[in-house]
Design a protein around this motif. Structure first.
Motif, PDB file in Angstrom:
ATOM      1  N   UNK A 268     -39.256  -1.388 -16.896  1.00  8.65           N
ATOM      2  CA  UNK A 268     -39.887  -0.479 -15.962  1.00  8.65           C
ATOM      3  C   UNK A 268     -39.090   0.807 -15.869  1.00  8.65           C
ATOM      4  N   UNK A 269     -38.968   1.502 -16.896  1.00  9.27           N
ATOM      5  CA  UNK A 269     -38.194   2.728 -16.882  1.00  9.27           C
ATOM      6  C   UNK A 269     -39.084   3.897 -16.539  1.00  9.27           C
ATOM      7  N   UNK A 270     -39.410   4.006 -15.270  1.00  6.63           N
ATOM      8  CA  UNK A 270     -40.277   5.085 -14.830  1.00  6.63           C
ATOM      9  C   UNK A 270     -39.520   6.054 -13.972  1.00  6.63           C
ATOM     10  N   UNK A 271     -40.278   6.695 -13.126  1.00  6.72           N
ATOM     11  CA  UNK A 271     -39.740   7.647 -12.176  1.00  6.72           C
ATOM     12  C   UNK A 271     -38.687   6.980 -11.300  1.00  6.72           C
ATOM     13  N   UNK A 272     -37.539   7.605 -11.120  1.00 11.02           N
ATOM     14  CA  UNK A 272     -36.520   7.010 -10.261  1.00 11.02           C
ATOM     15  C   UNK A 272     -36.705   7.416  -8.807  1.00 11.02           C
ATOM     16  N   UNK A 273     -37.582   8.369  -8.521  1.00  9.90           N
ATOM     17  CA  UNK A 273     -37.839   8.773  -7.139  1.00  9.90           C
ATOM     18  C   UNK A 273     -38.954   7.872  -6.589  1.00  9.90           C
ATOM     19  N   UNK A 274     -38.579   6.607  -6.369  1.00  7.85           N
ATOM     20  CA  UNK A 274     -39.549   5.589  -6.006  1.00  7.85           C
ATOM     21  C   UNK A 274     -38.998   4.704  -4.899  1.00  7.85           C
ATOM     22  N   UNK A 275     -39.893   4.298  -4.008  1.00  8.68           N
ATOM     23  CA  UNK A 275     -39.586   3.274  -3.019  1.00  8.68           C
ATOM     24  C   UNK A 275     -40.300   2.017  -3.478  1.00  8.68           C
ATOM     25  N   UNK A 276     -39.561   0.944  -3.594  1.00 12.26           N
ATOM     26  CA  UNK A 276     -40.090  -0.321  -4.091  1.00 12.26           C
ATOM     27  C   UNK A 276     -39.985  -1.379  -3.006  1.00 12.26           C
ATOM     28  N   UNK A 277     -41.113  -2.001  -2.668  1.00 13.13           N
ATOM     29  CA  UNK A 277     -41.135  -3.047  -1.647  1.00 13.13           C
ATOM     30  C   UNK A 277     -41.635  -4.347  -2.266  1.00 13.13           C
ATOM     31  N   UNK A 278     -40.884  -5.406  -2.060  1.00 14.44           N
ATOM     32  CA  UNK A 278     -41.288  -6.737  -2.496  1.00 14.44           C
ATOM     33  C   UNK A 278     -41.833  -7.512  -1.313  1.00 14.44           C
ATOM     34  N   UNK A 279     -42.958  -8.175  -1.489  1.00 12.08           N
ATOM     35  CA  UNK A 279     -43.395  -9.156  -0.517  1.00 12.08           C
ATOM     36  C   UNK A 279     -42.473 -10.355  -0.745  1.00 12.08           C
ATOM     37  N   UNK A 280     -41.994 -10.976   0.310  1.00 14.99           N
ATOM     38  CA  UNK A 280     -41.024 -12.064   0.199  1.00 14.99           C
ATOM     39  C   UNK A 280     -41.477 -13.139  -0.777  1.00 14.99           C
ATOM     40  N   UNK A 281     -42.733 -13.517  -0.720  1.00 14.90           N
ATOM     41  CA  UNK A 281     -43.225 -14.574  -1.613  1.00 14.90           C
ATOM     42  C   UNK A 281     -43.142 -14.160  -3.081  1.00 14.90           C
ATOM     43  N   UNK A 282     -43.302 -12.887  -3.373  1.00 18.74           N
ATOM     44  CA  UNK A 282     -43.168 -12.396  -4.744  1.00 18.74           C
ATOM     45  C   UNK A 282     -41.716 -12.511  -5.207  1.00 18.74           C
ATOM     46  N   UNK A 283     -40.802 -12.135  -4.339  1.00 16.86           N
ATOM     47  CA  UNK A 283     -39.386 -12.194  -4.698  1.00 16.86           C
ATOM     48  C   UNK A 283     -38.929 -13.638  -4.914  1.00 16.86           C
ATOM     49  N   UNK A 284     -39.530 -14.568  -4.201  1.00 15.20           N
ATOM     50  CA  UNK A 284     -39.189 -15.985  -4.365  1.00 15.20           C
ATOM     51  C   UNK A 284     -39.593 -16.527  -5.726  1.00 15.20           C
ATOM     52  N   UNK A 285     -40.481 -15.840  -6.422  1.00 15.99           N
ATOM     53  CA  UNK A 285     -40.964 -16.322  -7.713  1.00 15.99           C
ATOM     54  C   UNK A 285     -40.071 -15.965  -8.896  1.00 15.99           C
ATOM     55  N   UNK A 286     -39.119 -15.067  -8.693  1.00 15.86           N
ATOM     56  CA  UNK A 286     -38.226 -14.708  -9.806  1.00 15.86           C
ATOM     57  C   UNK A 286     -37.036 -15.653  -9.837  1.00 15.86           C
ATOM     58  N   UNK A 287     -36.454 -15.806 -11.017  1.00 14.03           N
ATOM     59  CA  UNK A 287     -35.334 -16.724 -11.182  1.00 14.03           C
ATOM     60  C   UNK A 287     -34.089 -16.252 -10.440  1.00 14.03           C
ATOM     61  N   UNK A 288     -33.855 -14.936 -10.430  1.00 19.66           N
ATOM     62  CA  UNK A 288     -32.649 -14.403  -9.805  1.00 19.66           C
ATOM     63  C   UNK A 288     -32.977 -13.136  -9.006  1.00 19.66           C
TER      64      UNK A 288
END
Length: 136
Positions: free
Chosen positions: A1-21
């Protein structure tokens, strides 16, 4: 995901729980975002416990507010060119659209950023805990 660095990124908790780390995901995302955090409808202590346990250092979290109010508040507080919400459901996508955020499903985000999903790790990849040699 090498896009614009002027970004605010929000994870829904359930989405973050799905990644390994979650810790590795946040470390990676910090290199190409300006602000990053976790939002959820769950009580504050649930989000706090998860982020502490996984060593996730966030710039914002939902606190006692729900996801809608949190995303609106984050957008008001953090001025960036892009606002991206990573979730898991059609409701998450509709919420992002309604609030003026770009939406990414966690699986699509993981593929684009080369993050490992939790279901992708096999038992052989998980190192055994050898800190208790004296245990019967």
């Amino acid at each position: 995901m090498n896009g614009d660095s002027d970004m605010t990124l929000a994870f829904e908790l359930e989405a973050l729980k799905e990644v390994a780390s979650p810790e590795s995901v946040f470390e990676d995302a910090r290199s190409w975002t300006t602000y990053i955090g976790v939002v959820s409808e769950k009580p504050t202590y649930v989000v706090t416990n998860f982020t502490r346990k996984n060593r996730v250092r966030q710039d914002f979290f939902s606190g006692p507010r729900g996801v809608d109010e949190s995303l609106e508040g984050v957008k008001d507080q953090f001025d960036t060119d892009r606002y991206v919400f990573i979730g898991t459901t059609d409701d998450d996508e509709a919420r992002a659209d309604e609030l003026g955020w770009e939406y990414l499903d966690i699986e699509d985000a993981a593929e684009a950023a080369d993050w490992t999903m939790g279901s992708e790790t096999t038992p052989e990849e998980i190192e055994p805990d050898t800190s208790r040699d004296d245990w019967p």
